[in-house]
Design a protein around this motif. Sequence first.
Motif, PDB file in Angstrom:
ATOM      1  N   ASN A   1      97.683  62.899 -49.953  1.00  0.00           N
ATOM      2  CA  ASN A   1      97.360  63.754 -51.093  1.00  0.00           C
ATOM      3  C   ASN A   1      98.315  64.939 -51.161  1.00  0.00           C
ATOM      4  O   ASN A   1      98.804  65.306 -52.232  1.00  0.00           O
ATOM      5  CB  ASN A   1      95.912  64.234 -50.992  1.00  0.00           C
ATOM      6  CG  ASN A   1      95.551  65.223 -52.076  1.00  0.00           C
ATOM      7  OD1 ASN A   1      95.585  66.428 -51.861  1.00  0.00           O
ATOM      8  ND2 ASN A   1      95.205  64.723 -53.248  1.00  0.00           N
TER       9      ASN A   1
ATOM     10  N   SER B   1     100.956  65.514 -54.129  1.00  0.00           N
ATOM     11  CA  SER B   1     100.864  66.770 -54.877  1.00  0.00           C
ATOM     12  C   SER B   1     102.208  67.474 -54.929  1.00  0.00           C
ATOM     13  O   SER B   1     102.657  67.935 -55.992  1.00  0.00           O
ATOM     14  CB  SER B   1      99.813  67.685 -54.244  1.00  0.00           C
ATOM     15  OG  SER B   1      98.523  67.110 -54.312  1.00  0.00           O
TER      16      SER B   1
ATOM     17  N   LYS C   1     104.624  67.603 -58.275  1.00  0.00           N
ATOM     18  CA  LYS C   1     104.953  68.934 -58.789  1.00  0.00           C
ATOM     19  C   LYS C   1     106.461  69.074 -58.965  1.00  0.00           C
ATOM     20  O   LYS C   1     106.943  69.601 -59.975  1.00  0.00           O
ATOM     21  CB  LYS C   1     104.426  70.006 -57.831  1.00  0.00           C
ATOM     22  CG  LYS C   1     104.677  71.426 -58.305  1.00  0.00           C
ATOM     23  CD  LYS C   1     104.098  72.436 -57.321  1.00  0.00           C
ATOM     24  CE  LYS C   1     104.363  73.870 -57.786  1.00  0.00           C
ATOM     25  NZ  LYS C   1     103.821  74.854 -56.814  1.00  0.00           N
TER      26      LYS C   1
ATOM     27  N   LYS D   1      94.908  65.520 -58.697  1.00  0.00           N
ATOM     28  CA  LYS D   1      95.600  66.431 -59.606  1.00  0.00           C
ATOM     29  C   LYS D   1      96.481  65.694 -60.608  1.00  0.00           C
ATOM     30  O   LYS D   1      97.151  66.340 -61.427  1.00  0.00           O
ATOM     31  CB  LYS D   1      96.465  67.414 -58.807  1.00  0.00           C
ATOM     32  CG  LYS D   1      95.678  68.334 -57.887  1.00  0.00           C
ATOM     33  CD  LYS D   1      96.606  69.288 -57.155  1.00  0.00           C
ATOM     34  CE  LYS D   1      95.824  70.224 -56.220  1.00  0.00           C
ATOM     35  NZ  LYS D   1      96.730  71.131 -55.490  1.00  0.00           N
TER      36      LYS D   1
ATOM     37  N   THR E   1      95.792  66.328 -64.391  1.00  0.00           N
ATOM     38  CA  THR E   1      96.278  67.650 -64.806  1.00  0.00           C
ATOM     39  C   THR E   1      97.793  67.668 -64.925  1.00  0.00           C
ATOM     40  O   THR E   1      98.350  68.260 -65.861  1.00  0.00           O
ATOM     41  CB  THR E   1      95.826  68.715 -63.789  1.00  0.00           C
ATOM     42  OG1 THR E   1      94.402  68.670 -63.670  1.00  0.00           O
ATOM     43  CG2 THR E   1      96.250  70.102 -64.227  1.00  0.00           C
ATOM     44  N   GLN E   2      98.469  67.000 -63.986  1.00  0.00           N
ATOM     45  CA  GLN E   2      99.927  67.011 -64.000  1.00  0.00           C
ATOM     46  C   GLN E   2     100.483  66.198 -65.167  1.00  0.00           C
ATOM     47  O   GLN E   2     101.481  66.581 -65.788  1.00  0.00           O
ATOM     48  CB  GLN E   2     100.453  66.496 -62.666  1.00  0.00           C
ATOM     49  CG  GLN E   2     100.217  67.488 -61.524  1.00  0.00           C
ATOM     50  CD  GLN E   2     100.391  66.864 -60.152  1.00  0.00           C
ATOM     51  OE1 GLN E   2     100.139  65.677 -59.948  1.00  0.00           O
ATOM     52  NE2 GLN E   2     100.811  67.677 -59.196  1.00  0.00           N
TER      53      GLN E   2
END
Length: 754
Positions: free
Chosen positions: A263, A267, A271, A433, A436-437
């Motif tokens: 994770n 992440s 990003k 996430k 959201t990304q």
Amino acid sequence: DDVEELLLDEAFMLSADELVGDFGWRANIDAAQLESRLLSELHKLESENVRDMLEADKQVPRLVRELDQAIAHLEEMDEMLKFYSLELESMDDDVRKIQMENENLKVEEANQQRLLVELEKILKTITLSEEELQTLRNESLETTDGIERVERVAASLKRMLGTTPGGGLGGLEATHEKMKKYEFYSANFSTRVFDYLKVMFQFKIDGSANDKGRGTTRGVRLISGPEVVHKELIKYAGLTLWLKEAKPSADKELQALYIQCMNLLYSNQTKELVESCRPYFYRYRHDVSSGGVNPIAEFSFSTNVASATGGPVAAPARRISLDGISGAAHHAISSAVKSDISSGAGAAVVASSEMQPAEAFAIALKNVVANVIAEQNFISDLFHYVPAAHIRAVRHTPADNQLAQDSKGVVSNTIHFGSVKEVKSMQDLLFGKLVTQVDSMVDMGTRFDPSQSIGMLVSVSQAMDLCKGSDQGFLLNILERCNDKLESIFQSYISEQARVIEATKLVTKKRVGALPFARIFPKFIAHVEALVGSSGSEARAIADRAYSRISRLIFDTLESLLRDAERNAQQNSDDKDAQKEQLNTHVLLLENMFVLVSGLQTYRSNGCKPYFTPTLDTYIDHAQIVQRKVMRAYIKDVLKRPMGKLIDFFDAVDRCLATNKDPATMANLGKSHLKKVIQSHSNSTMRENLKQLYKRVEKHFMSEPKLKPIVWKAVTDDILSNYQRFVTLLARAYKSTNMSLDFTQTELKRWLDE
């Protein structure tokens, strides 16, 4: 009968001869002698018999006694014989019993021999050599060969622990001892595997996360770390299978550790992926304070992007449950994953400086989709949430196949709907996430140019088509949310463009040149087509509906302007302003239709793809029809000043002839009126009028220099056509007057060409 009697006599005689021969009688001796001899013998026999009888009478008592004794002895012997017979019979039974027992002993001995052989075989099946047991304790797990050896021994140990000896052998002390011994080794091996895998999982994932060689300064930084992790960890699939079957609690703890580490990796790399796309997402960024031109004004009717991307779009939380495995779908998925991430760690797509936001989004989304697909398949394989026959990871070694085959029954028993739910839960934890990304990429990519949403929609539709029919429910849910949001953004964008077109204030009292939407519409089509491409997805249908809506608004706006101007001119025929406004409207429409048709034709010649040509041709045809209609109206308007009276007079003559009437007899079409009309359009007057007409046309189309020759050519053709009509009507209606126009066609052509 006589013969028979004779034969009997002969036989008797022969018998008599034989008898006589026995007594030594010869035929030469007389019968008396024979008789005497026979009597002598008879007397002798009788005397001996008498003597014997007398002697016998003397011995009778003795004989009786002896007979009684003999009988007594015989009876005694009979009793003894009976007893002996009984003894013999008893001995015979004993002998037979002994023989039977002997035979039974022989059978038992043979059975015991066979039992010993079988026991040895059974003990061999539940026996591991000390060397094999030491392999579980000491063999290195660092190398592939070491892992294969350990897995082979582990498969044998698992098979033995799962074997139940038959025939009551399970109760043997030796069996119990072996099973306890193997359970001890199994527990120790499970602890060793668990401790080792915890360290390796952490080490491999951290090593991939710390790899700084992935990115480029001008590229999109792809997510590539997980691929390295998968390649390193998939070799431990046999060991995780052991843990899942032998120590489920340790397996769950190992899964939790993997999810926690991965994770963080996902992440960070996601990003970085989003950040690397930011320059391309902000390609159309416009700083209002700088005073420059907004770059999207080139292809957008409205540069107000806030209305199209003002807020997030709520999408229904739809999920497709992982309820099966589609072989065809997994084949497609595997191909996509291989093509997308086969470049290895450190891969990056070097982007052009002209790369569109939708292109950067497509690269990023394709990479994200490939990683989500690969990750779900990987965790399903590594932690055995699919049947062994369906394992998709690229790992086919003899040891693996042996372990999977030996544990097939155990694995199949653990596959149930709950296991599929566990995969969903793991995906949620791994990519918590990601939604959201992805939303962030959509927002950034459409922030300054909402039209990019249609290009992004193509990428999302392709990813959805790839996943449909598969067990990628988690990914499909994300893609559906993204699809709904992008479609909403594009529809809002189109609505904003339509609003601007509808709200355009057309000032016709003063010529304003081509309206913005006439110049923008071809570029708008070219821009959207570049984003949609040849996709046959829903994006194509959405784009076609957008073209239809915008084109209909443009044509309706222009045609309604023409209708309003003509109606106003008819209602106010004596109002010079109304007539001037009508002419200005014609000029404005000609300029707009020229710009629109030219732009569409240029795109058709230089960039339109064959699949879109039929659609584009419909817009061109419609625009040309309107253009021809406006051109006729403009020529009619513009010719009123130089030769309006002449045209009106001969139009009346034409109408009169059409009703079979003689124009010369009409009060307003008589010879005197014809003479006045001809004199008012003398040679010098017409020459000057045409010169002023040219200047007027030139003035009308100063803003569109390329349009002026086209309009002047149409005006010239119309004047020459009218001249021929005038000459023809003079010959028909006024032949007797010998009157003619004051200028010839040759002079007219020369004046028009000056």
